[in-house]
Design a protein around this motif. Structure first.
Motif, PDB file in Angstrom:
ATOM      1  N   ARG A   3       0.827  -1.200   0.000  1.00  0.00           N
ATOM      2  CA  ARG A   3       0.000   0.000   0.000  1.00  0.00           C
ATOM      3  C   ARG A   3       0.870   1.263   0.000  1.00  0.00           C
ATOM      4  O   ARG A   3       1.978   1.282   0.544  1.00  0.00           O
ATOM      5  CB  ARG A   3      -0.923   0.015   1.227  1.00  0.00           C
ATOM      6  N   ASN A   5       2.084   5.040   0.989  1.00  0.00           N
ATOM      7  CA  ASN A   5       2.154   5.788   2.244  1.00  0.00           C
ATOM      8  C   ASN A   5       1.486   7.156   2.129  1.00  0.00           C
ATOM      9  O   ASN A   5       1.572   7.974   3.050  1.00  0.00           O
ATOM     10  CB  ASN A   5       3.619   5.979   2.649  1.00  0.00           C
ATOM     11  N   TRP A   7      -1.402   8.037   2.444  1.00  0.00           N
ATOM     12  CA  TRP A   7      -2.472   8.300   3.404  1.00  0.00           C
ATOM     13  C   TRP A   7      -1.965   9.038   4.643  1.00  0.00           C
ATOM     14  O   TRP A   7      -2.736   9.645   5.387  1.00  0.00           O
ATOM     15  CB  TRP A   7      -3.127   6.981   3.842  1.00  0.00           C
ATOM     16  N   GLN A   8      -0.646   9.004   4.851  1.00  0.00           N
ATOM     17  CA  GLN A   8      -0.074   9.569   6.069  1.00  0.00           C
ATOM     18  C   GLN A   8       0.024  11.097   5.990  1.00  0.00           C
ATOM     19  O   GLN A   8       0.095  11.674   4.900  1.00  0.00           O
ATOM     20  CB  GLN A   8       1.311   8.984   6.314  1.00  0.00           C
ATOM     21  N   PHE A 318      -2.051  17.804   5.489  1.00  0.00           N
ATOM     22  CA  PHE A 318      -1.965  17.076   4.218  1.00  0.00           C
ATOM     23  C   PHE A 318      -1.734  18.085   3.097  1.00  0.00           C
ATOM     24  O   PHE A 318      -2.633  18.866   2.765  1.00  0.00           O
ATOM     25  CB  PHE A 318      -3.263  16.300   3.942  1.00  0.00           C
ATOM     26  N   ARG A 322      -1.096  14.888  -1.040  1.00  0.00           N
ATOM     27  CA  ARG A 322      -1.703  13.882  -0.157  1.00  0.00           C
ATOM     28  C   ARG A 322      -3.162  14.228   0.206  1.00  0.00           C
ATOM     29  O   ARG A 322      -3.770  13.564   1.039  1.00  0.00           O
ATOM     30  CB  ARG A 322      -0.881  13.731   1.124  1.00  0.00           C
TER      31      ARG A 322
END
Length: 323
Positions: A3, A5, A7-8, A318, A322
């Motif tokens: 997956r 990263n 999302w971080q 974010f 992102r």
């Protein structure tokens, strides 16, 4: 399955705690001064005519007219001032369809405030107090735009021969000769000189106000009665970053409409999309906006300076990649 990263968060949790603390300090500062916090729309029927800004646009279901994500809360806040709000501030999201870079994210947080019956000089003193209270900044210094150009480039930006003098001076700077050789527009040359030569030479350790910008760059600022070649406009530089842009605010509806018209003509000449002027702002000015000074300060950039971060993504929950 591997997956991503993405999302971080862009910023660390430690930085996000610092961000929350700085937001709280800003609100404490204005509460102590009895400045009202307001919350104006991000989505509007009208955008900005400013040649250097570009609104993001969207549409609502069943409505063919475009809506504009605001580049600043300025117009709505001035309508509140005309309605009798008194001094106000806002901490909120704004959007600009601009290049992405270490200092630019399309969505960012802006701190904007207006002080009724303040001069630009009064407001600069308050900004200095805000910087000291929130991030422990040292005392500020002030230099006039004209003096800065004469000191750094040997060019008077207000002189009749400024275009030729700037072309000659900038052509001696590494990597700039090809950019300036065919450029005839004074404000473009001035912006290039400021961004590429002068701003990098300012002491990053000292918050520096640059004042008395040329009248051609007045935007929504009053012109000086003592010298109509310049406007009551200032910018603040600190930590190697442009942090804030402020004005002694224009309150004349007729003059504002004329400036909107000039902006639209310049946008057309440069191939940019046309943006109708905001009639609701003009109506507010006609009704009567009080004398005031206002400033927009990049909150994310202030946090970058405070934490010594080099990329805006490092201080955002974010960043755009992102989001």
């Amino acid at each position: 399955m591997q997956r991503s990263n993405a999302w971080q968060p862009s910023a660390t949790l430690e930085v996000l705690r610092e961000r929350a603390a700085l937001l709280a300090k800003v609100r404490t500062f204005f509460a102590a001064r009895d400045v009202l916090e307001v919350d104006t729309p991000v989505l509007s029927h009208y955008g900005v005519t400013d040649v250097h800004l570009q609104n993001l646009r969207t549409h609502l279901a069943g409505d063919p007219a475009p809506y504009f994500l605001q580049t600043s809360p300025e117009y709505a806040m001035k309508r509140l001032l005309a309605a009798g709000s008194g001094s106000i501030y806002q901490l909120g999201k704004v959007f600009r369809d601009d290049e992405q870079s270490p200092r630019h994210n399309p969505e960012f947080t802006l701190l904007e405030w207006y002080r009724v019956d303040y001069s630009a000089a009064d407001l600069m003193q308050e900004i200095a107090a805000l910087l000291q209270f929130t991030v422990g900044a040292p005392p500020t210094q002030t230099v006039r735009y004209q003096d800065l150009f004469i000191q750094q480039l040997g060019v008077d930006p207000l002189a009749d021969d400024a275009v030729v003098a700037l072309q000659q001076a900038l052509s001696q700077q590494p990597g700039l000769a090809e950019l300036v050789i065919r450029e005839k527009h004074l404000d473009t040359l001035l912006d290039l000189a400021m961004a590429m030569v002068i701003e990098p030479r300012l002491d990053p350790e000292i918050p520096t106000f640059v004042t008395d910008y040329p009248a051609s760059q007045a935007a929504l600022a009053q012109l000086s009665q003592g010298d109509p070649r310049v406007a009551h406009r200032f910018e603040l530089f600190y930590g190697g970053i442009e942090l804030a842009n402020g004005y002694q605010e224009l309150t004349d509806a007729t003059e504002q409409q004329q400036r909107f018209k000039r902006d639209r003509e310049q946008r057309k000449a440069s191939g940019k999309s046309d943006t109708p002027e905001d009639p609701r702002l003009l109506a507010a000015l006609e009704c009567g906006m009080p004398d005031c000074a206002g400033v927009a300060l990049g909150f994310d950039r202030l946090l970058m300076v405070f934490l010594n971060k080099r990329h805006i993504g490092e201080v955002l929950p974010f960043a755009i990649d992102r989001a």
